[in-house]
Design a protein around this motif. Structure first.
Motif, PDB file in Angstrom:
ATOM      1  N   TYR A  20       0.845  -1.204   0.000  1.00  0.00           N
ATOM      2  CA  TYR A  20       0.000   0.000   0.000  1.00  0.00           C
ATOM      3  C   TYR A  20       0.882   1.257   0.000  1.00  0.00           C
ATOM      4  O   TYR A  20       0.522   2.271  -0.600  1.00  0.00           O
ATOM      5  N   GLY A  21       1.998   1.187   0.670  1.00  0.00           N
ATOM      6  CA  GLY A  21       2.897   2.341   0.729  1.00  0.00           C
ATOM      7  C   GLY A  21       3.411   2.737  -0.634  1.00  0.00           C
ATOM      8  O   GLY A  21       3.478   3.926  -0.969  1.00  0.00           O
ATOM      9  N   LEU A  22       3.757   1.767  -1.456  1.00  0.00           N
ATOM     10  CA  LEU A  22       4.270   2.102  -2.793  1.00  0.00           C
ATOM     11  C   LEU A  22       3.142   2.563  -3.715  1.00  0.00           C
ATOM     12  O   LEU A  22       3.330   3.465  -4.538  1.00  0.00           O
ATOM     13  N   ALA A  23       1.950   1.943  -3.584  1.00  0.00           N
ATOM     14  CA  ALA A  23       0.834   2.334  -4.449  1.00  0.00           C
ATOM     15  C   ALA A  23       0.358   3.749  -4.127  1.00  0.00           C
ATOM     16  O   ALA A  23       0.069   4.552  -5.022  1.00  0.00           O
ATOM     17  N   VAL A  24       0.282   4.073  -2.825  1.00  0.00           N
ATOM     18  CA  VAL A  24      -0.137   5.420  -2.421  1.00  0.00           C
ATOM     19  C   VAL A  24       0.903   6.448  -2.880  1.00  0.00           C
ATOM     20  O   VAL A  24       0.547   7.514  -3.402  1.00  0.00           O
ATOM     21  N   GLY A  25       2.179   6.142  -2.725  1.00  0.00           N
ATOM     22  CA  GLY A  25       3.231   7.055  -3.190  1.00  0.00           C
ATOM     23  C   GLY A  25       3.121   7.309  -4.682  1.00  0.00           C
ATOM     24  O   GLY A  25       3.178   8.454  -5.149  1.00  0.00           O
ATOM     25  N   ASP A  26       2.955   6.237  -5.455  1.00  0.00           N
ATOM     26  CA  ASP A  26       2.781   6.345  -6.908  1.00  0.00           C
ATOM     27  C   ASP A  26       1.591   7.259  -7.224  1.00  0.00           C
ATOM     28  O   ASP A  26       1.698   8.216  -8.003  1.00  0.00           O
ATOM     29  N   ALA A  27       0.440   6.972  -6.589  1.00  0.00           N
ATOM     30  CA  ALA A  27      -0.781   7.749  -6.880  1.00  0.00           C
ATOM     31  C   ALA A  27      -0.636   9.218  -6.485  1.00  0.00           C
ATOM     32  O   ALA A  27      -1.155  10.108  -7.170  1.00  0.00           O
TER      33      ALA A  27
ATOM     34  N   ALA B  12       0.585   3.420   9.556  1.00  0.00           N
ATOM     35  CA  ALA B  12       1.121   4.781   9.469  1.00  0.00           C
ATOM     36  C   ALA B  12       0.708   5.486   8.172  1.00  0.00           C
ATOM     37  O   ALA B  12       0.948   6.689   8.020  1.00  0.00           O
ATOM     38  N   ILE B  13       0.124   4.751   7.235  1.00  0.00           N
ATOM     39  CA  ILE B  13      -0.303   5.385   5.978  1.00  0.00           C
ATOM     40  C   ILE B  13      -1.607   6.138   6.251  1.00  0.00           C
ATOM     41  O   ILE B  13      -2.561   5.556   6.777  1.00  0.00           O
ATOM     42  N   PRO B  14      -1.654   7.437   5.949  1.00  0.00           N
ATOM     43  CA  PRO B  14      -2.856   8.219   6.279  1.00  0.00           C
ATOM     44  C   PRO B  14      -4.124   7.569   5.726  1.00  0.00           C
ATOM     45  O   PRO B  14      -4.197   7.206   4.549  1.00  0.00           O
TER      46      PRO B  14
END
Ligand SMILES: [Mg+2]
Length: 263
Positions: free
Chosen positions: A11-18, A237-239
């Motif tokens: 999820y951390g990489l997908a959210v960063g990408d988005a 920790a991901i908002p």
């Protein structure tokens, strides 16, 4: 890697990408990202991930289906299914693909050219850190598109960094000013910029926002930084508002569930 670290990383990489998609190719200082936004460079709704996450999910799916062995021909088939049929995307549409990836996927041959030292394999290799893979297997996974020896070495280095983060390692502070950090599409720039963001921030949120705000290859820098920050700080920790805005989340959830089976 613990199940929480796997979920945090994916999820951390997908959210960063988005987060980075609306600002891709924009120069540093010409915009300010402080959350999930829509439209911009690729005119996509907020929360839409790009090639970075799609190719990561394809890589993960291949590993899961093949009992965590790297099978380059299966990886190539899945990347083709992404590029030609829109698999692993929120909309069934591909709107962002690097030149090296596109020509390698179409020809079936990874590039060894001096000019093919981009971040197109670095951006998708995080799943190789979930269970131990040999250096040779990591190189083979890169070589499906990026077969230059230096790029393959950088992928090995990045997978080992992710493993160290999962084992509790913390990077030393990096005192270089932002002006010293390059954030274009070369593999060295992306690896260096992402680690700089991780080293000099104290939360998932601050790490990925710093990565996007470097400008240029915003989505890939934030995708690579987001994988590292997701492991370091964990899924929680991901908002929540960013997770809620993320499109195509059931696809990530299904693969994350399958990945943590039997860890
Ligand atoms: Mg992208």
């Amino acid at each position: 890697m613990t199940p929480d670290q796997v979920r945090g990383m994916l999820y951390g990489l997908a959210v960063g990408d988005a987060l980075g998609v609306p600002y891709e190719f924009k120069g540093r200082g010409t915009f300010h990202c402080d959350g999930m936004a829509g439209h911009g460079t690729h005119n996509r709704p907020a929360g839409t991930w790009s090639d970075d996450t799609a190719m990561t999910l394809a890589t993960l799916h291949s590993l899961i289906e093949d009992d965590w062995n790297v099978d380059p021909s299966d990886l190539l088939a899945r990347y083709r299914n992404w590029l030609e049929a829109g698999a692993y995307t929120p909309d069934g549409e591909v709107f962002d693909c690097g030149l090296t990836c596109a020509s390698a996927i179409r020809s079936g041959r990874g590039s060894t050219g001096e000019r093919s030292q981009g971040n197109g394999s670095l951006m998708r290799i995080a799943p190789l850190a979930i269970r131990h893979q040999s250096d040779e297997a990591i190189r083979a996974a890169s070589a499906v598109t990026h077969a230059h020896p230096h790029v393959m070495d950088m992928c090995v280095r990045q997978v080992r960094l992710l493993e160290r983060l999962a084992n509790g390692w913390t990077p030393d502070p990096d005192p270089r000013p932002e002006d010293a950090i390059r954030s274009g599409g070369f593999v060295d720039e992306t690896a260096d910029a992402a680690l700089w963001c991780l080293a000099d921030t104290g939360s998932y949120r601050d790490c990925v926002l710093a990565a996007v705000n470097l400008g240029s290859d915003t989505d890939t820098t934030a995708c690579v930084a987001g994988a590292m920050a997701g492991i370091r700080y964990g899924y929680g920790a991901i908002p929540a508002e960013w997770l809620k805005a993320l499109r195509g989340a059931p696809m990530i959830e299904a693969l994350a569930d399958a990945a943590v089976q039997g860890l």
